[in-house]
Design a protein around this motif. Sequence first.
Motif, mmCIF file in Angstrom:
data_model
loop_
_atom_site.group_PDB
_atom_site.id
_atom_site.type_symbol
_atom_site.label_atom_id
_atom_site.label_comp_id
_atom_site.label_asym_id
_atom_site.label_seq_id
_atom_site.Cartn_x
_atom_site.Cartn_y
_atom_site.Cartn_z
ATOM 1 N N ALA A 312 0.817 -1.211 0.000
ATOM 2 C CA ALA A 312 0.000 0.000 0.000
ATOM 3 C C ALA A 312 0.853 1.265 0.000
ATOM 4 C CB ALA A 312 -0.942 -0.011 1.206
ATOM 5 N N LEU A 313 2.062 1.195 0.583
ATOM 6 C CA LEU A 313 2.947 2.367 0.658
ATOM 7 C C LEU A 313 3.808 2.419 -0.604
ATOM 8 C CD1 LEU A 313 4.018 2.093 4.414
ATOM 9 C CD2 LEU A 313 2.376 3.713 3.426
ATOM 10 N N ALA A 314 3.190 2.744 -1.721
ATOM 11 C CA ALA A 314 3.921 2.825 -2.998
ATOM 12 C C ALA A 314 4.625 4.173 -3.079
ATOM 13 C CB ALA A 314 2.953 2.650 -4.162
ATOM 14 N N LEU A 315 5.969 4.155 -2.998
ATOM 15 C CA LEU A 315 6.751 5.388 -2.949
ATOM 16 C C LEU A 315 7.468 5.641 -4.272
ATOM 17 C CD1 LEU A 315 8.381 5.039 0.587
ATOM 18 C CD2 LEU A 315 6.563 6.610 -0.061
ATOM 19 N N THR A 316 7.656 6.915 -4.564
ATOM 20 C CA THR A 316 8.493 7.339 -5.691
ATOM 21 C C THR A 316 9.535 8.310 -5.167
ATOM 22 O OG1 THR A 316 7.006 9.169 -6.238
ATOM 23 C CG2 THR A 316 6.627 7.047 -7.344
ATOM 24 N N SER A 317 10.645 8.424 -5.885
ATOM 25 C CA SER A 317 11.724 9.304 -5.470
ATOM 26 C C SER A 317 12.032 10.311 -6.567
ATOM 27 C CB SER A 317 12.985 8.494 -5.151
ATOM 28 O OG SER A 317 14.069 9.338 -4.859
ATOM 29 N N SER A 318 12.146 11.581 -6.164
ATOM 30 C CA SER A 318 12.535 12.634 -7.105
ATOM 31 C C SER A 318 13.188 13.763 -6.324
ATOM 32 C CB SER A 318 11.314 13.159 -7.869
ATOM 33 O OG SER A 318 10.392 13.759 -6.988
ATOM 34 N N ASP A 319 14.227 14.307 -6.883
ATOM 35 C CA ASP A 319 14.957 15.417 -6.260
ATOM 36 C C ASP A 319 15.456 15.061 -4.862
ATOM 37 O OD1 ASP A 319 14.359 16.964 -8.515
ATOM 38 O OD2 ASP A 319 12.452 17.639 -7.630
ATOM 39 N N GLY A 320 15.764 13.774 -4.662
ATOM 40 C CA GLY A 320 16.271 13.345 -3.367
ATOM 41 C C GLY A 320 15.217 13.182 -2.299
ATOM 42 N N PRO A 325 1.884 8.273 -0.003
ATOM 43 C CA PRO A 325 0.751 8.586 0.861
ATOM 44 C C PRO A 325 1.175 8.685 2.326
ATOM 45 C CG PRO A 325 0.736 6.269 0.314
ATOM 46 C CD PRO A 325 1.861 6.873 -0.477
ATOM 47 N N GLU A 326 0.345 9.319 3.109
ATOM 48 C CA GLU A 326 0.560 9.355 4.539
ATOM 49 C C GLU A 326 0.047 8.064 5.182
ATOM 50 O OE1 GLU A 326 -1.411 12.907 5.850
ATOM 51 O OE2 GLU A 326 0.393 14.152 5.549
ATOM 52 N N LEU A 327 0.701 7.685 6.280
ATOM 53 C CA LEU A 327 0.324 6.490 7.019
ATOM 54 C C LEU A 327 -0.335 6.921 8.327
ATOM 55 C CD1 LEU A 327 0.361 3.425 7.589
ATOM 56 C CD2 LEU A 327 2.736 3.699 8.387
ATOM 57 N N HIS A 328 -1.585 6.494 8.556
ATOM 58 C CA HIS A 328 -2.355 6.927 9.730
ATOM 59 C C HIS A 328 -2.657 5.738 10.642
ATOM 60 C CE1 HIS A 328 -3.174 10.690 7.537
ATOM 61 N NE2 HIS A 328 -3.477 9.921 6.497
ATOM 62 N N PHE A 329 -2.427 5.941 11.915
ATOM 63 C CA PHE A 329 -2.841 4.976 12.930
ATOM 64 C C PHE A 329 -3.966 5.614 13.744
ATOM 65 C CE2 PHE A 329 1.523 3.763 12.001
ATOM 66 C CZ PHE A 329 1.427 2.381 11.872
ATOM 67 N N GLU A 330 -5.177 5.041 13.603
ATOM 68 C CA GLU A 330 -6.329 5.560 14.338
ATOM 69 C C GLU A 330 -6.319 4.986 15.753
ATOM 70 O OE1 GLU A 330 -8.345 7.763 13.212
ATOM 71 O OE2 GLU A 330 -8.077 7.732 11.034
ATOM 72 N N LEU A 331 -6.307 5.883 16.730
ATOM 73 C CA LEU A 331 -6.381 5.481 18.133
ATOM 74 C C LEU A 331 -7.734 5.881 18.696
ATOM 75 C CD1 LEU A 331 -2.847 6.640 19.397
ATOM 76 C CD2 LEU A 331 -3.449 4.564 18.143
ATOM 77 N N GLU A 332 -8.010 5.486 19.910
ATOM 78 C CA GLU A 332 -9.245 5.895 20.567
ATOM 79 C C GLU A 332 -9.163 7.388 20.885
ATOM 80 O OE1 GLU A 332 -11.264 2.385 23.071
ATOM 81 O OE2 GLU A 332 -9.317 2.985 23.847
#
Length: 549
Positions: A312-320, A325-332
Amino acid sequence: MPSSISVRLLCLLASTASQALGSGVRGPLPEKQEQLRDGYLVKLQRQPLLGPVVDDTGLNLGAYVGRIFVGLPEPQELLVTFDTASGHVVLPSTRCSAPACQAHRRYSVEASTSAWELRVDGLLAADIVEDPEAAGDQVTIDVSHMDLGSGNCVGDLIRDRVCLGVEGSHLPCSEQGIVAVTELTEEPFNSVPNDGIVGLGLKNLAVGEALSFMQQWVEGTEGVVLPQFGLFLGQKGGELALGKPNSAHLASPLAWFPIVSPEEGYWQVLVTAVRVGNQTLDMCHGGCKGIIDSSASRLGVPDGLAPTLEEALALTSSDGDCHGPELHFELEGGTLTLTPKDYAAGSACTLRLASVKGLGADGGGGFIFGEPLLQRYYTVFDWNSSRVGFGLSGGPDEEVLFEPVAFVEAVSLTDQLVPTCLSLVLKVIAMALASLIWVRALPLLVSKVGFLAGTSASELFVAALKPLATAPVEEGECAVCLGSCEEELTCASAKTGTGTPPRLPWCRLPCGHAFHVQCISSWIGKAHRCPICRRHVLEHLRSKPSLHS
């Protein structure tokens, strides 16, 4: 022979331990104070892994280390990691000859006059068998490191004075139970930059309350500082704030979350869902646990969930820079968010994730919240309220250089509370003077009396007792015989018609309590502690090398 107790403890990643077996409380707690001090700031250096470890991931693998000073009269300096996912103080000792021990600074039990062999129930071994040289218990610890693999260590249980390496010459100190390592495997210990570990976990992560660093710290600082600590981990250095959190590192207000299953000993929160961007992943149904681990260099993911998250965390690299996407952990009651800058590193945008076996064995799944999350959020741990606060991290991130510490005085935290009662102060001064005279006089006596060279420690002590000129009025009757000896003399005088019975000679111990000479001589021959205050009367003998020889 000391008894051996097997414990499973993940010293550097996460830990589990048996139920608490005893209390390490010794002596009265300090009086409550109206004003609590701000706390103590322990600076942390960022140091890379050692030895043959090759870090080709671009993740800057390493550890945050701070200083502690152990023992008296010359405090021994060691570098430690402050680990929120373990509970003990674990130090390599000079009793260990393994190469991994010799590669680090080692704690010498024998060089410390304040060190005592300890049992797992919190009692000193010398209290049980009335022998100041009695051996304590041992524990065996299994170790797992996220980057270095697994190993184990064996250690003796010791109680000694531990001082934290804060700025200034007056260091906060407390009596702590220590696992003094005697045996250990090459890995992971040979490759870590720290000498030992100070566990900041809840008390159930230790085999007993006397071995829990935080339990002993909280009890020793009651009324002095708040039972909290704040943790800042930067790219260059870090900081542990014991007591009041350091607001200079807070870029947003704290959001508080309750600890779940505190009986397990972890600082862990309930994760209700995991999102990547706007997509909720198929995991954490019914809730997951997120264990906060300051010694984990990556974000630990259950091995069954890791492939889904990585995809799900498909990353690309450009300009270093890394883009994704952001990764969210939902807590109470709130959300913790990681950006690509937080969960990836290096020119190849390597994910700072680690697939960890054994997480979520209860079916609920679980995560290890390591450096990727702790570098983004300043984290506050509230001991009494069993909660954790997160706020965006800010403030200066600077490399830490350790300056030499010139010990003006290493004081215990309870010593910093100034009594307001004049009579109490005068009594303490009087007792200190009596103890000083005793310490000065005893070596002189031993040096003059040659036949004492082969005598036991208790016989040396008894031989040095000096009768008082007059009976102490404040004692009333001897606490050993409760006046029965004097009654026998009175009855004997009445029967023989010799008139006034002879006066029994009295003497005073270093603690200040007085007894009949013959009564206390018999007592010391069986037990080495004052019958009233239980202070060990052989401490002065034990601290003198000439008497040991």
